[in-house]
Write a protein that holds these residues in place. Sequence first.
Motif, PDB file in Angstrom:
ATOM      1  N   SER A 129       0.793  -1.219   0.000  1.00 39.04           N
ATOM      2  CA  SER A 129       0.000   0.000   0.000  1.00 39.04           C
ATOM      3  C   SER A 129       0.834   1.282   0.000  1.00 39.04           C
ATOM      4  CB  SER A 129      -0.971  -0.017   1.170  1.00 39.04           C
ATOM      5  OG  SER A 129      -0.326  -0.449   2.318  1.00 39.04           O
ATOM      6  N   ARG A 135      -0.183   5.030  -1.676  1.00 38.03           N
ATOM      7  CA  ARG A 135      -0.158   6.285  -0.914  1.00 38.03           C
ATOM      8  C   ARG A 135       0.766   7.306  -1.566  1.00 38.03           C
ATOM      9  NH1 ARG A 135      -0.992   3.097   3.539  1.00 38.03           N
ATOM     10  NH2 ARG A 135       1.205   2.696   3.811  1.00 38.03           N
ATOM     11  N   ALA A 165       6.085   5.809   5.566  1.00 36.10           N
ATOM     12  CA  ALA A 165       5.579   6.135   6.901  1.00 36.10           C
ATOM     13  C   ALA A 165       6.726   6.152   7.889  1.00 36.10           C
ATOM     14  CB  ALA A 165       4.575   5.090   7.332  1.00 36.10           C
ATOM     15  N   ASP A 166       6.786   7.175   8.667  1.00 37.40           N
ATOM     16  CA  ASP A 166       7.838   7.197   9.683  1.00 37.40           C
ATOM     17  C   ASP A 166       7.239   6.877  11.037  1.00 37.40           C
ATOM     18  OD1 ASP A 166       6.455   9.561   9.528  1.00 37.40           O
ATOM     19  OD2 ASP A 166       8.010  10.658  10.598  1.00 37.40           O
ATOM     20  N   SER A 167       7.904   5.941  11.716  1.00 39.07           N
ATOM     21  CA  SER A 167       7.405   5.519  13.018  1.00 39.07           C
ATOM     22  C   SER A 167       8.311   6.040  14.113  1.00 39.07           C
ATOM     23  CB  SER A 167       7.358   3.991  13.076  1.00 39.07           C
ATOM     24  OG  SER A 167       6.338   3.534  12.248  1.00 39.07           O
ATOM     25  N   GLY A 168       7.776   6.094  15.256  1.00 34.75           N
ATOM     26  CA  GLY A 168       8.587   6.469  16.404  1.00 34.75           C
ATOM     27  C   GLY A 168       8.460   7.922  16.747  1.00 34.75           C
ATOM     28  N   GLU A 169       8.621   8.172  17.985  1.00 32.97           N
ATOM     29  CA  GLU A 169       8.518   9.539  18.466  1.00 32.97           C
ATOM     30  C   GLU A 169       9.757   9.916  19.194  1.00 32.97           C
ATOM     31  OE1 GLU A 169       4.864  12.066  20.219  1.00 32.97           O
ATOM     32  OE2 GLU A 169       4.968   9.996  20.696  1.00 32.97           O
ATOM     33  N   GLN A 202       1.724  -3.138  11.259  1.00 30.84           N
ATOM     34  CA  GLN A 202       2.221  -1.859  10.741  1.00 30.84           C
ATOM     35  C   GLN A 202       1.335  -1.378   9.592  1.00 30.84           C
ATOM     36  OE1 GLN A 202       4.771  -0.020  11.785  1.00 30.84           O
ATOM     37  NE2 GLN A 202       4.746   1.475  10.133  1.00 30.84           N
ATOM     38  N   GLU A 203       0.948  -2.334   8.737  1.00 29.38           N
ATOM     39  CA  GLU A 203       0.106  -1.988   7.594  1.00 29.38           C
ATOM     40  C   GLU A 203      -1.254  -1.476   8.061  1.00 29.38           C
ATOM     41  OE1 GLU A 203      -0.885  -4.850   4.191  1.00 29.38           O
ATOM     42  OE2 GLU A 203       1.253  -4.458   4.016  1.00 29.38           O
ATOM     43  N   GLU A 224      -0.916   1.987   9.270  1.00 26.73           N
ATOM     44  CA  GLU A 224      -0.775   2.916   8.151  1.00 26.73           C
ATOM     45  C   GLU A 224      -2.100   3.125   7.438  1.00 26.73           C
ATOM     46  OE1 GLU A 224       3.868   1.836   7.295  1.00 26.73           O
ATOM     47  OE2 GLU A 224       2.480   1.809   5.619  1.00 26.73           O
ATOM     48  N   GLU A 225      -2.866   2.034   7.298  1.00 24.33           N
ATOM     49  CA  GLU A 225      -4.178   2.146   6.657  1.00 24.33           C
ATOM     50  C   GLU A 225      -5.086   3.062   7.471  1.00 24.33           C
ATOM     51  OE1 GLU A 225      -5.432   1.214   3.803  1.00 24.33           O
ATOM     52  OE2 GLU A 225      -3.525   0.334   3.210  1.00 24.33           O
ATOM     53  N   GLY A 282      -1.103   6.772  23.632  1.00 31.91           N
ATOM     54  CA  GLY A 282      -0.433   7.814  22.854  1.00 31.91           C
ATOM     55  C   GLY A 282       0.949   8.186  23.359  1.00 31.91           C
ATOM     56  N   ALA A 283       1.366   7.620  24.469  1.00 29.79           N
ATOM     57  CA  ALA A 283       2.687   7.980  24.975  1.00 29.79           C
ATOM     58  C   ALA A 283       3.793   7.207  24.247  1.00 29.79           C
ATOM     59  CB  ALA A 283       2.768   7.727  26.456  1.00 29.79           C
ATOM     60  N   GLY A 284       3.402   6.116  23.556  1.00 25.43           N
ATOM     61  CA  GLY A 284       4.404   5.285  22.882  1.00 25.43           C
ATOM     62  C   GLY A 284       4.695   5.760  21.477  1.00 25.43           C
ATOM     63  N   SER A 285       5.204   4.816  20.659  1.00 26.15           N
ATOM     64  CA  SER A 285       5.540   5.176  19.288  1.00 26.15           C
ATOM     65  C   SER A 285       4.270   5.345  18.473  1.00 26.15           C
ATOM     66  CB  SER A 285       6.405   4.079  18.695  1.00 26.15           C
ATOM     67  OG  SER A 285       5.704   2.868  18.723  1.00 26.15           O
ATOM     68  N   ARG A 286       4.415   6.004  17.318  1.00 27.56           N
ATOM     69  CA  ARG A 286       3.238   6.208  16.488  1.00 27.56           C
ATOM     70  C   ARG A 286       3.611   6.123  15.015  1.00 27.56           C
ATOM     71  NH1 ARG A 286       3.597  12.044  17.903  1.00 27.56           N
ATOM     72  NH2 ARG A 286       4.825  12.914  16.215  1.00 27.56           N
ATOM     73  N   THR A 287       2.572   5.917  14.192  1.00 26.97           N
ATOM     74  CA  THR A 287       2.747   5.898  12.748  1.00 26.97           C
ATOM     75  C   THR A 287       2.145   7.177  12.219  1.00 26.97           C
ATOM     76  OG1 THR A 287       2.518   3.512  12.743  1.00 26.97           O
ATOM     77  CG2 THR A 287       2.149   4.617  10.660  1.00 26.97           C
ATOM     78  N   SER A 288       2.901   7.915  11.430  1.00 25.75           N
ATOM     79  CA  SER A 288       2.314   9.133  10.877  1.00 25.75           C
ATOM     80  C   SER A 288       2.446   9.152   9.356  1.00 25.75           C
ATOM     81  CB  SER A 288       2.933  10.369  11.512  1.00 25.75           C
ATOM     82  OG  SER A 288       4.314  10.294  11.476  1.00 25.75           O
ATOM     83  N   ASP A 304       0.728   3.391  17.570  1.00 22.09           N
ATOM     84  CA  ASP A 304       0.940   2.015  17.109  1.00 22.09           C
ATOM     85  C   ASP A 304       0.134   1.065  17.980  1.00 22.09           C
ATOM     86  OD1 ASP A 304       2.526   2.533  15.014  1.00 22.09           O
ATOM     87  OD2 ASP A 304       4.419   2.253  16.068  1.00 22.09           O
TER      88      ASP A 304
END
Lengths: 194, 202
Positions: free
Chosen positions: A67, A71, A190-194, B54-55, B58-59, B157-163, B192
């Motif tokens: 996907s 995108r 997509a970038d992951s992690g903060e 992960q997919e 992202e979706e 929301g304090a952990g990692s995230r997908t943007s 995530d």
Amino acid sequence: MIGAQDAGRGAGSARRGEGGRELRARGRERGREKRAQEEMLGFAFVIVLVIIIGFVILMLTLRGPSSPLERENTRVNSLLNSITHFTTSCDKESVQQLIIACRNGESSCGEDSCAFVKGEVTKILGQTLAGDFRFSAEVTAEGEEQVLLEIKKEENGECSGKRTSFVASSVLPRRTIIKLVSCPEMSASADSGE
Amino acid sequence: MHTNILRNQIRKSKKGQVKMIETILVLLALVFFFGIIIIFYSRFQLFEVQRLAQEVDEERASSLLGKISGMPELKCSVSFGSASGTDCIDSYKLLALSKQQAKFEEEFEGLSEVRVERVYPPPSGAGIGQACEFGNDYPENCAYWQLYTRARGAGQGAGSRTSLDSFVTLCTQRSSVLYECEIGRIVVGVPDRGATGAGGGA
């Protein structure tokens, strides 16, 4: 009496001899059967192995369409849309209006419209796209096919179908088509992690 | 006679032992082989599950991205001419919405952040890195609008995230007939699933 006993013994040993041969023949037969069974087992094992390897290969090849490609296509499309509506410093004209002016052979802000648009779009693409790209504006009217302007950044080879490329196009008035091809260096968008 | 029989029996039992050892070795090899296959398969499955997670993230982010950039509360009105038909965001509506964090919480479940950035022309001088707020030169001297940030320590929301991000046309009405558009970027982040266990979408 003794002679009869001898004759009996002789017949017994003959019978025993026959029985031994029969036994040996049976043993050989059993041995052959056993070997055939072993070979069948080996064959079955090989078939199971082939099926397992085939299954793994099938699973690897039948992975779903990625996907990120879709995108990235959407991203390039929205970038092209944004570029066409971008208000330039030349009389607050949009890129779209300047391309039409370029098609009509008009000048804008005392400069050739085509050159002005080229300069502006080059700056925008330099800021927005990380990899290679090709931007073009063409006229495709019947009997009139002309490339109005073309901007290329092809540091890693030609930005065409040979490389992973994302194409977006938009039709402007008077059969003018603008096209943007982006050839990014493929990585997870997509970038992951903060 | 007896010694012959005894010798034969010993030979036979030795042959049997060798065969047994052979069988045991083959069985061991088989167990080892299938063990390796199972380990590889389970590792492959684990990677697949992680990739799928992960997919899915992202979706989810992609779907939220489309929904948020198409919100009537953000979209350009018809007064922006041909720009209004595309992914166009009204910068004044953006300003109004940046003060309504609760709206995002109510309407979009599983969000971690929503931000709109100015991309071209790039912010310069005092505007670099500045959040956009209403003022005389709005929206000139600023870099981004923070529409929503999930509060940390709320259990999610304090952990990692997908943007994910997408380009948008950022338009500002200058007068009743005059408007200016620039190139912006909308960024939507989702936590995530693996990191927070939070589910749900919009």
